[in-house]
Design a protein around this motif. Structure first.
Motif, mmCIF file in Angstrom:
data_model
loop_
_atom_site.group_PDB
_atom_site.id
_atom_site.type_symbol
_atom_site.label_atom_id
_atom_site.label_comp_id
_atom_site.label_asym_id
_atom_site.label_seq_id
_atom_site.Cartn_x
_atom_site.Cartn_y
_atom_site.Cartn_z
ATOM 1 N N LEU A 127 0.876 -1.175 0.000
ATOM 2 C CA LEU A 127 0.000 0.000 0.000
ATOM 3 C C LEU A 127 0.907 1.216 0.000
ATOM 4 O O LEU A 127 1.786 1.337 0.859
ATOM 5 N N GLU A 128 0.707 2.115 -0.976
ATOM 6 C CA GLU A 128 1.598 3.257 -1.111
ATOM 7 C C GLU A 128 0.803 4.550 -1.184
ATOM 8 O O GLU A 128 -0.205 4.641 -1.893
ATOM 9 N N ASP A 129 1.257 5.544 -0.430
ATOM 10 C CA ASP A 129 0.676 6.887 -0.463
ATOM 11 C C ASP A 129 1.230 7.595 -1.697
ATOM 12 O O ASP A 129 2.355 8.084 -1.706
ATOM 13 N N THR A 130 0.454 7.607 -2.767
ATOM 14 C CA THR A 130 0.903 8.153 -4.039
ATOM 15 C C THR A 130 0.148 9.437 -4.368
ATOM 16 O O THR A 130 -0.932 9.692 -3.844
ATOM 17 N N ALA A 131 0.712 10.227 -5.259
ATOM 18 C CA ALA A 131 0.086 11.499 -5.628
ATOM 19 C C ALA A 131 -1.178 11.266 -6.455
ATOM 20 O O ALA A 131 -2.227 11.865 -6.208
ATOM 21 N N THR A 132 -1.106 10.381 -7.448
ATOM 22 C CA THR A 132 -2.259 10.073 -8.296
ATOM 23 C C THR A 132 -2.277 8.569 -8.557
ATOM 24 O O THR A 132 -1.351 8.042 -9.181
ATOM 25 N N PRO A 133 -3.274 7.831 -8.105
ATOM 26 C CA PRO A 133 -4.344 8.284 -7.210
ATOM 27 C C PRO A 133 -3.815 8.538 -5.800
ATOM 28 O O PRO A 133 -2.610 8.413 -5.576
ATOM 29 N N ASP A 134 -4.730 8.805 -4.884
ATOM 30 C CA ASP A 134 -4.327 9.143 -3.523
ATOM 31 C C ASP A 134 -3.501 8.022 -2.897
ATOM 32 O O ASP A 134 -2.468 8.262 -2.291
ATOM 33 N N LEU A 135 -3.963 6.774 -3.043
ATOM 34 C CA LEU A 135 -3.217 5.615 -2.560
ATOM 35 C C LEU A 135 -3.310 4.508 -3.599
ATOM 36 O O LEU A 135 -4.257 4.450 -4.387
ATOM 37 N N THR A 136 -2.308 3.602 -3.575
ATOM 38 C CA THR A 136 -2.258 2.512 -4.544
ATOM 39 C C THR A 136 -1.980 1.193 -3.842
ATOM 40 O O THR A 136 -1.050 1.090 -3.042
ATOM 41 N N PHE A 137 -2.819 0.181 -4.158
ATOM 42 C CA PHE A 137 -2.578 -1.189 -3.739
ATOM 43 C C PHE A 137 -1.910 -1.935 -4.888
ATOM 44 O O PHE A 137 -2.331 -1.829 -6.043
ATOM 45 N N LYS A 138 -0.882 -2.725 -4.578
ATOM 46 C CA LYS A 138 -0.304 -3.654 -5.530
ATOM 47 C C LYS A 138 -0.122 -4.999 -4.831
ATOM 48 O O LYS A 138 0.043 -5.062 -3.614
ATOM 49 N N TRP A 139 -0.163 -6.052 -5.649
ATOM 50 C CA TRP A 139 0.169 -7.342 -5.057
ATOM 51 C C TRP A 139 1.012 -8.155 -6.014
ATOM 52 O O TRP A 139 1.003 -7.931 -7.225
ATOM 53 N N PHE A 140 1.803 -9.081 -5.449
ATOM 54 C CA PHE A 140 2.830 -9.807 -6.181
ATOM 55 C C PHE A 140 2.792 -11.283 -5.780
ATOM 56 O O PHE A 140 2.538 -11.617 -4.617
ATOM 57 N N LEU A 141 3.052 -12.154 -6.745
ATOM 58 C CA LEU A 141 3.272 -13.569 -6.492
ATOM 59 C C LEU A 141 4.644 -13.945 -7.025
ATOM 60 O O LEU A 141 4.969 -13.634 -8.182
ATOM 61 N N ASP A 142 5.460 -14.556 -6.167
ATOM 62 C CA ASP A 142 6.821 -14.965 -6.529
ATOM 63 C C ASP A 142 7.619 -13.812 -7.126
ATOM 64 O O ASP A 142 8.399 -13.980 -8.074
ATOM 65 N N GLY A 143 7.415 -12.618 -6.584
ATOM 66 C CA GLY A 143 8.169 -11.444 -6.990
ATOM 67 C C GLY A 143 7.680 -10.771 -8.250
ATOM 68 O O GLY A 143 8.279 -9.786 -8.696
ATOM 69 N N VAL A 144 6.583 -11.260 -8.832
ATOM 70 C CA VAL A 144 6.039 -10.699 -10.071
ATOM 71 C C VAL A 144 4.762 -9.919 -9.755
ATOM 72 O O VAL A 144 3.856 -10.439 -9.100
ATOM 73 N N GLU A 145 4.689 -8.662 -10.219
ATOM 74 C CA GLU A 145 3.490 -7.859 -9.977
ATOM 75 C C GLU A 145 2.299 -8.452 -10.722
ATOM 76 O O GLU A 145 2.364 -8.703 -11.927
ATOM 77 N N LYS A 146 1.184 -8.644 -10.001
ATOM 78 C CA LYS A 146 -0.007 -9.244 -10.582
ATOM 79 C C LYS A 146 -1.142 -8.251 -10.808
ATOM 80 O O LYS A 146 -1.993 -8.463 -11.663
ATOM 81 N N ASP A 147 -1.176 -7.169 -10.039
ATOM 82 C CA ASP A 147 -2.244 -6.183 -10.215
ATOM 83 C C ASP A 147 -1.891 -4.903 -9.472
ATOM 84 O O ASP A 147 -1.140 -4.922 -8.490
ATOM 85 N N SER A 148 -2.455 -3.796 -9.951
ATOM 86 C CA SER A 148 -2.324 -2.487 -9.316
ATOM 87 C C SER A 148 -3.678 -1.805 -9.398
ATOM 88 O O SER A 148 -4.259 -1.708 -10.477
ATOM 89 N N GLN A 149 -4.192 -1.362 -8.237
ATOM 90 C CA GLN A 149 -5.523 -0.760 -8.178
ATOM 91 C C GLN A 149 -5.515 0.418 -7.204
ATOM 92 O O GLN A 149 -4.599 0.559 -6.385
#
Length: 399
Positions: A127-149
């Protein structure tokens, strides 16, 4: 190691260095699916805060992927971060304000086939406090990014933190088959969800399997940082507030500024001492101090003292930290397995009969003591010249 052999010829390999990639170097916490879990007390370093920057990462190896099992949770019915397994998938995400609107909930799930029974998988949620959008969720399996919302602040969520079970009145996505949408990352077959949630449930949903190298950071780690270090034991780093060491979580306690506190697995801090008063049965409680034998499904502390009767193992046994004192012979019979996970000190004799097994699961510590290991193996008689006998896992050369 002393090896007693019954037939020749045989091939014994000594390998001084082995590199194994893409799995953790330690079996970590071995949970029995019933009463094994770790509880981290409330702390402002983790859950007693409005969380806007966070990374939670760990390896897991499940014994079952069908039934609902909680891997990690902080919070409860109101505000939470949650990882769990169900119906062949792993789920990760968070919600606030009882998950009462789309803006207050976000979950991800893997595709069928991404996780398997007895297979190690590394999972990360950031979970990251980002400028745009306000916050961003990302998740990873085995070190590979699977989604960003789009993310959401997870408001203060007391109720302790649990590893290996649901320690609070948790809510879950109300439908595991509907209202899931495709990942935003090209090529990913995972899905995201921000629809309705169930009412609260206090069911434990205990996990059976292994969890290793769990870490909590109060910063959103990057994909290279996650992938490069996923198999490495780390106990320091920028904004690291908790890390796993075997069946213990070292964490930054409430009002502290460094990681000095420790939370151990349920019931694993007690030491069980063998006295052999009744028989040679390892499972007989009357052979142990206080007439209380160790739970062979848990990684507890065990000391085998010299007595009138030495212990004999006839089944699979788990031990967290084992000490065999001078004057004792521990016998592992045919069909039995002695699993030692974190520490093994042998100043006596450990005999493994043909068909028995001794497995030391730790890569962070070495076997200590001046005792003897008798490994008995019956080697078949071979007709030709092209054969070998496999006697043990590779051995590390020592002086």
């Amino acid at each position: 190691m002393k090896i007693i052999k019954n037939h020749f010829p045989f091939l014994l390999l000594f390998i001084t260095h082995i590199v194994m990639a893409q799995i953790p170097c330690t079996s970590g916490f071995s949970a029995n699916g019933t009463n094994d879990y770790i509880t981290i007390p409330n702390t402002d370093a983790i859950n007693l805060q409005n969380t806007r920057n966070r990374t939670i990462e760990f390896w897991f190896k499940p014994s079952d992927i069908t039934t609902r099992q909680v891997l990690f949770e902080e919070g409860a019915q109101v505000n939470t971060i949650l990882f769990f397994i169900e119906d062949g998938r792993v789920y990760a995400g968070g919600y606030r304000n009882n998950a009462n609107s789309n803006a207050n909930r976000r979950f991800f799930r893997s595709a069928i086939g991404d996780i398997e029974v007895d297979k190690w998988t590394h999972i990360t949620l950031t979970l990251e406090d980002t400028a745009t959008p306000d916050l961003t969720f990302k998740w990873f399996l085995d070190g590979v990014e699977k989604d960003s919302q789009n993310g959401l602040q997870i408001n203060t969520h007391s109720g302790d933190i649990a590893v290996g079970r649901n320690g609070g009145n948790m809510r879950f996505p109300s439908s595991l088959t509907n209202n899931w949408t495709a990942s935003s990352v090209g090529g990913s077959t995972t899905e995201t969800y921000n629809s309705g949630f169930t009412g609260q449930t206090g069911t434990d949903y205990n996990f059976e399997g292994n969890i290793s190298l769990l870490r909590i950071w109060n910063i959103a780690r990057t994909q290279p940082q996650i992938d490069t270090n996923k198999s490495t034991f780390l106990n320091t780093g920028t904004s690291l507030v908790a890390y796993q060491d075997g069946d213990e979580i070292k964490y930054e306690a409430n009002n502290a500024t460094t990681i000095v506190a420790s939370a151990g697995a349920n019931g694993n801090d007690k030491t069980y001492i063998w006295n052999g008063n009744s028989s040679s049965s390892y499972l007989n409680r009357t052979n142990w101090g206080g007439n209380e034998s160790p739970d062979i499904t848990k990684t507890q502390r065990v000391i085998i003292n010299s007595s009138s009767t030495d212990p004999i193992l006839t089944a699979e046994v788990k031990v967290g930290r084992l000490t065999v004192n001078s004057g004792v012979e521990v016998i592992v019979e045919n069909g039995a397995t002695l699993n030692v996970f974190y520490e093994l000190t042998n100043n006596g004799v450990i005999t493994v009969e043909d068909g028995g097994a001794l497995i030391f699961h730790s890569c962070n510590t070495t076997i200590a003591g001046s005792g003897t290991f008798n490994i008995k193996r019956q080697t078949p008689t071979y007709a030709g010249n092209d054969f070998y006998s496999y006697w043990s896992s590779p051995l590390v050369e020592s002086d």
